[in-house]
Scaffold this motif. Structure first.
Motif, mmCIF file in Angstrom:
data_model
loop_
_atom_site.group_PDB
_atom_site.id
_atom_site.type_symbol
_atom_site.label_atom_id
_atom_site.label_comp_id
_atom_site.label_asym_id
_atom_site.label_seq_id
_atom_site.Cartn_x
_atom_site.Cartn_y
_atom_site.Cartn_z
ATOM 1 N N ARG A 92 52.228 44.534 48.510
ATOM 2 C CA ARG A 92 52.454 44.471 47.061
ATOM 3 C C ARG A 92 53.571 43.517 46.664
ATOM 4 O O ARG A 92 53.772 43.255 45.474
ATOM 5 N N ASP A 112 46.158 36.535 45.945
ATOM 6 C CA ASP A 112 45.748 37.627 45.071
ATOM 7 C C ASP A 112 46.669 37.747 43.871
ATOM 8 O O ASP A 112 47.873 37.497 43.957
ATOM 9 N N ASP A 114 46.823 40.308 39.939
ATOM 10 C CA ASP A 114 46.175 41.209 38.994
ATOM 11 C C ASP A 114 45.798 40.385 37.773
ATOM 12 O O ASP A 114 46.550 39.520 37.341
ATOM 13 N N GLN A 340 41.774 43.138 40.273
ATOM 14 C CA GLN A 340 42.496 42.174 41.080
ATOM 15 C C GLN A 340 41.674 40.888 41.062
ATOM 16 O O GLN A 340 40.497 40.908 40.690
#
Length: 445
Positions: A92, A112, A114, A340
């Motif tokens: 994270r 990645d 969000d 995501q």
């Protein structure tokens, strides 16, 4: 004709060998023809996908998502012999690490994000609009955009600064809704999930009469029902107006009191677990998973995965949208959801390979596998959903409006904290609806 083709192949091989020999004559110090440490090695050519890609992932290597992604990488490399993908599992902290790395020119071809924070990465992201019109091996002949669930494809457009372009490949989507135990509903004689607040209250009463605690929640998700219920009455803009009010006048709106009265009634009628007053995450989730309560009062579609190790194997999962209210501004078509997404670096020298890999992960076999293994939502229109979320699929089909994660309350962090603290007291029956409104009104900043 066959001999002519054979000679052409021989000529081509000879040329490649000659070029390779020329390259081998360079000294170790010469770097003009080799990729720098900050660039992808190669690009897509006419003969197929090529490239050495670096992917920075938001998952930890021991997570289920990582296991499936590793399988997807192996399959993609097997099908595309000239593509190699190296993964750095950042967990994270990925969001914090990406920008400094990209600003320093470090090679990161895929990363990645969000979708709600994607706007912060737009300057680094490859615009995918043209790629979305193409078909890929995993899209069953469809254009990529048509192979993705529309609600999430639209979310990617909403996340963009211009509101129309796409800068990320959506996957691992989520939504806040109300999970429930179908077996307990059946035991109480409830044959259908409630759609309105009146039906929701009727269900709670039937559960109570059957000796079943209707609702539980814990501190981590206490705000979900507040976000939904008040936005049902006021709309997200109305909630934002309420929380940003510096005079207190907005709190005199009788609709605000009505929304609070609904929650007070849940507590006064004993529909909320007595443990909620002391529940600390994940106590509420465990209470729901072990069958001590029939519904969780607002959680994410990730709940089946979070309680996978404690929920019975025969647990009968159900989900429904937060109920609509009489005279409300927004109904079940409005939901808090997101996804995501895989972002391709606009400085990648192998963008075609990067996009093709991302497409293989968000549609087809591995999208279904992600859904199955993580008990999550599938992204592709032809993908298979995890059975635990079969009901959630119908909820998604109704959605046309995306609410923010804060449902409007996050427009003012200080006021939101005040409202949140008083809402906990309201849910647990420690204060009345009138006291809730007055406490919030009198703490205007």
């Amino acid at each position: 004709m066959r001999r002519s083709r054979f000679l052409s192949v021989i000529a081509l091989i000879s040329m490649v060998v000659a070029l390779a020999a020329c390259g081998s004559n360079k000294s170790k110090g010469e770097t003009a023809s080799s990729p720098s440490a900050t660039q992808s090695a190669t690009t897509t050519t006419e003969t197929g996908l090529k490239g050495e890609l670096v992917y920075w992932s938001m998952w930890n290597e021991n997570e289920t998502q990582a296991t499936v992604i590793k399988e997807a990488i192996s399959a993609f490399e097997a099908e595309n012999k000239d593509v190699k993908i190296k993964v750095q599992w950042n967990g994270r902290d990925n969001g914090k690490l990406i920008k400094p790395a990209l600003d320093a020119g470090q090679q990161v071809d895929i990363f990645d994000s969000d979708n709600n924070s994607l706007s912060g990465f737009e300057s680094y992201a490859l615009k995918l609009d043209d790629y979305m019109t193409k078909a890929y091996a995993s899209t069953n002949g469809k254009a990529l955009k048509d192979a993705l669930a529309p609600v999430f494809y639209n979310a990617m457009q909403v996340a963009a600064t211009d509101g129309t372009s796409v800068y990320g490949m959506p996957y691992q989507p989520y939504m806040y809704l109300i999970p429930y135990n179908k077996a307990l509903f059946a035991k109480a004689g409830i044959t259908a999930a409630p759609q309105t607040w009146a039906e929701f209250m009727e269900a709670c009463e039937k559960l109570k009469v059957a000796g079943i605690t209707p609702l539980t929640v814990d501190d981590a998700y206490m705000g979900v029902s507040r976000m939904y219920h008040f936005s049902r009455y006021l709309g997200q803009e109305g909630v934002a107006k309420l929380v940003k009010d510096k005079t207190g006048a907005e709190w005199d709106n009788p609709t605000v009191l009505k929304a609070a009265k609904d929650i007070e009634e849940l507590a006064s009628k004993g529909y909320i677990s007595k443990q909620v007053a002391t529940n600390k995450f994940p106590a509420g989730q465990i209470e729901f998973a072990n069958g001590s309560a029939a519904m969780y009062f607002g959680n994410g579609t990730w709940l089946p995965n979070e309680v996978a190790t404690v929920v019975p194997a025969d647990f009968q999962w159900g989900e429904f949208a937060f109920p609509a209210v009489d005279g409300g501004v927004q109904g079940r078509e409005a939901a808090i959801y997101g996804t995501q997404c895989l972002v391709i670096n606009n400085k990648s020298n192998a963008p075609d390979a990067a996009v093709a890999f991302a497409a293989s992960l968000v549609t087809g076999k591995f999208d279904s596998e992600l859904s199955k293994q993580t008990k999550g939502i599938a992204m592709g229109t032809d993908s298979t959903w995890a059975p635990e979320l079969a009901d959630a699929k119908a909820v998604f089909a109704e959605v046309t409006t995306q609410l923010t994660k804060g449902g409007g309350w996050d427009e003012d962090a200080d006021k939101n904290a005040v409202v949140g603290a008083n809402y906990i007291k309201l849910v647990t029956g420690k204060i009345t609806a009138e006291e809730f409104v007055n406490n919030c009104k009198n703490n205007v900043k």
